[in-house]
Design an enzyme around this catalytic site. Structure first.
Site, PDB file in Angstrom:
ATOM      1  N   ARG A 158       0.829  -1.217   0.000  1.00  0.00           N
ATOM      2  CA  ARG A 158       0.000   0.000   0.000  1.00  0.00           C
ATOM      3  C   ARG A 158       0.860   1.263   0.000  1.00  0.00           C
ATOM      4  O   ARG A 158       0.653   2.169  -0.807  1.00  0.00           O
ATOM      5  CB  ARG A 158      -0.901   0.009   1.238  1.00  0.00           C
ATOM      6  N   ARG A 239      10.821  -0.095   8.830  1.00  0.00           N
ATOM      7  CA  ARG A 239      11.215  -0.472  10.178  1.00  0.00           C
ATOM      8  C   ARG A 239      12.739  -0.399  10.255  1.00  0.00           C
ATOM      9  O   ARG A 239      13.434  -0.811   9.310  1.00  0.00           O
ATOM     10  CB  ARG A 239      10.752  -1.896  10.510  1.00  0.00           C
ATOM     11  N   GLU A 268      15.578   1.738  18.442  1.00  0.00           N
ATOM     12  CA  GLU A 268      14.632   2.835  18.440  1.00  0.00           C
ATOM     13  C   GLU A 268      14.117   3.027  19.861  1.00  0.00           C
ATOM     14  O   GLU A 268      13.602   2.059  20.434  1.00  0.00           O
ATOM     15  CB  GLU A 268      13.477   2.491  17.502  1.00  0.00           C
ATOM     16  N   HIS A 287      10.387   8.486  14.074  1.00  0.00           N
ATOM     17  CA  HIS A 287       9.268   7.605  13.698  1.00  0.00           C
ATOM     18  C   HIS A 287       7.940   8.392  13.662  1.00  0.00           C
ATOM     19  O   HIS A 287       7.010   8.091  14.419  1.00  0.00           O
ATOM     20  CB  HIS A 287       9.180   6.419  14.673  1.00  0.00           C
TER      21      HIS A 287
HETATM   22  C1  DGY Z   1       2.873   1.675  11.727  1.00  0.00           C
HETATM   23  O1  DGY Z   1       1.656   1.881  11.854  1.00  0.00           O
HETATM   24  O2  DGY Z   1       3.342   0.544  11.660  1.00  0.00           O
HETATM   25  C2  DGY Z   1       3.739   2.860  11.614  1.00  0.00           C
HETATM   26  O3  DGY Z   1       5.079   2.559  11.706  1.00  0.00           O
HETATM   27  C3  DGY Z   1       3.350   3.928  12.626  1.00  0.00           C
HETATM   28  O4  DGY Z   1       3.833   5.125  12.136  1.00  0.00           O
END
Ligand code: DGY
Length: 329
Positions: A158, A239, A268, A287
């Site tokens: 997406r 990630r 993180e 993030h």
């Molecule tokens: C998620 O929803 O996995 C995103 O990393 C949040 O920003």
């Protein structure tokens, strides 16, 4: 009088999510700024029917074993790599997540990172703040063109697709690598499939949009970074652990690639004294790709929807482990 289900919410979330949960459940909310420690989580889930958690909470086998009454886990995020999905499925616990609602915000932000790195915007801001702007400089803070460049998208799901749509507006040549080939999107968006090595070697910008799995852990390590052009820019809004941080430090310091822009890191949060934070050719932000008011409100509402469906014994509308419904009773 029927007793209301007990739910543990691991952090304050927008009211769009909290209000409906409060209305239907007995809510225990962790009010602190930082995530609850594991010991607290283990204690809290012990008598809970539902858990509403965030990507910062490690929801592993131990937590599920402690939550003997848990009927649903609902995460306010699309990525669920912090949750042991296999363990949840084995225990018959559906796991909710929030796909779709953060796609456009995340794609916008990916482009913001790409542009910021290409045109050295943070360096420009620092320059002005440091009082170094004395005249218009013919050769000062030169960046690279985005328009017409080649963008390599790793993971055409997406968000990767939404990034591709934006890239078309910049007349970019778009390569993609994904374990699933997408002839429909190739036709619709003019994107070209490439094997990962080929994509890395040909792209001016490499943007990561794959989930974190054992297969993608450190996918971008020394070998991948050495394959990239010395002029290339790496963007990671997926990630952190998809990129090997030690290899990236060397790549940026030794000029294997030009720059990087990271919304996510390993670890993180990244410590402020980590070399990636101070390298001038690396942008690190905390993030925040999905951090718009309306997106976070929709994520919270969706997390509540999943949670409440699970507590009612209904199928979760957005389930990360749909195989849980196929398992024999
Ligand atoms: C998620 O929803 O996995 C995103 O990393 C949040 O920003």
């Amino acid at each position: 009088m029927t007793t209301r289900p007990v739910v543990y919410v691991t952090r304050r979330i927008p009211e769009t999510g909290l209000a409906p949960v409060r209305e239907a459940c007995q809510v225990r909310l962790w009010e602190e700024e930082l995530p609850p420690p594991k010991s607290v989580l283990l204690q809290e889930v012990a008598d809970c029917d539902g858990l509403l958690c965030l990507l910062t909470d490690p929801i592993d086998e131990e937590v599920m074993a402690a939550g003997t009454r848990l009927r649903v886990i609902s995460q306010m995020a699309v990525g669920v790599d912090n949750i042991d999905l296999r363990a949840a499925t084995a225990r018959g616990i559906p796991v909710g997540h929030t796909p779709g609602v953060l796609t456009e915000a995340t794609a916008d932000f990916t482009f913001a990172l790409l542009m910021a790195a290409a045109r050295r915007i943070p360096e420009g801001v620092d320059y002005v703040r440091a009082g170094k702007w004395r005249t218009w400089e013919p050769m000062g803070l030169l960046g690279v063109d985005v328009w017409g460049a080649t963008l390599g998208i790793v993971g055409l799901g997406r968000i990767g697709t939404a990034v591709a749509r934006r890239a078309r507006g910049f007349a970019m040549h778009i390569l993609y690598y994904d374990p699933t080939r997408r002839p429909d999107l190739e036709a619709e968006l003019g994107v070209e499939y490439a094997e990962l090595d080929d994509l890395l070697a040909r792209s001016d910008f490499v943007s990561l949009h794959c989930p974190l799995t054992p297969e993608t852990h450190h996918l971008i390590g020394e070998a991948a970074l050495r394959r990239m052009k010395p002029t290339a820019i790496l963007i990671n809004a997926a990630r952190g652990p998809v990129v090997d941080p030690d290899a990236l430090v060397r790549a940026l310091s030794e000029g294997w690639i030009r720059a990087a822009a990271l919304d996510v890191t390993e670890p993180e949060p990244i410590p402020p004294d980590h070399p990636l934070v101070s390298l001038p050719n690396c942008i690190v932000v905390p993030h925040i790709a999905s951090a718009t008011v309306s997106t976070r409100e929709r994520m919270a509402a969706m997390a509540a929807e999943n949670l409440l469906a699970g507590l009612r014994g209904e199928r979760l509308p957005y389930c990360a482990n749909p195989e849980v419904y196929a398992r024999p009773l």
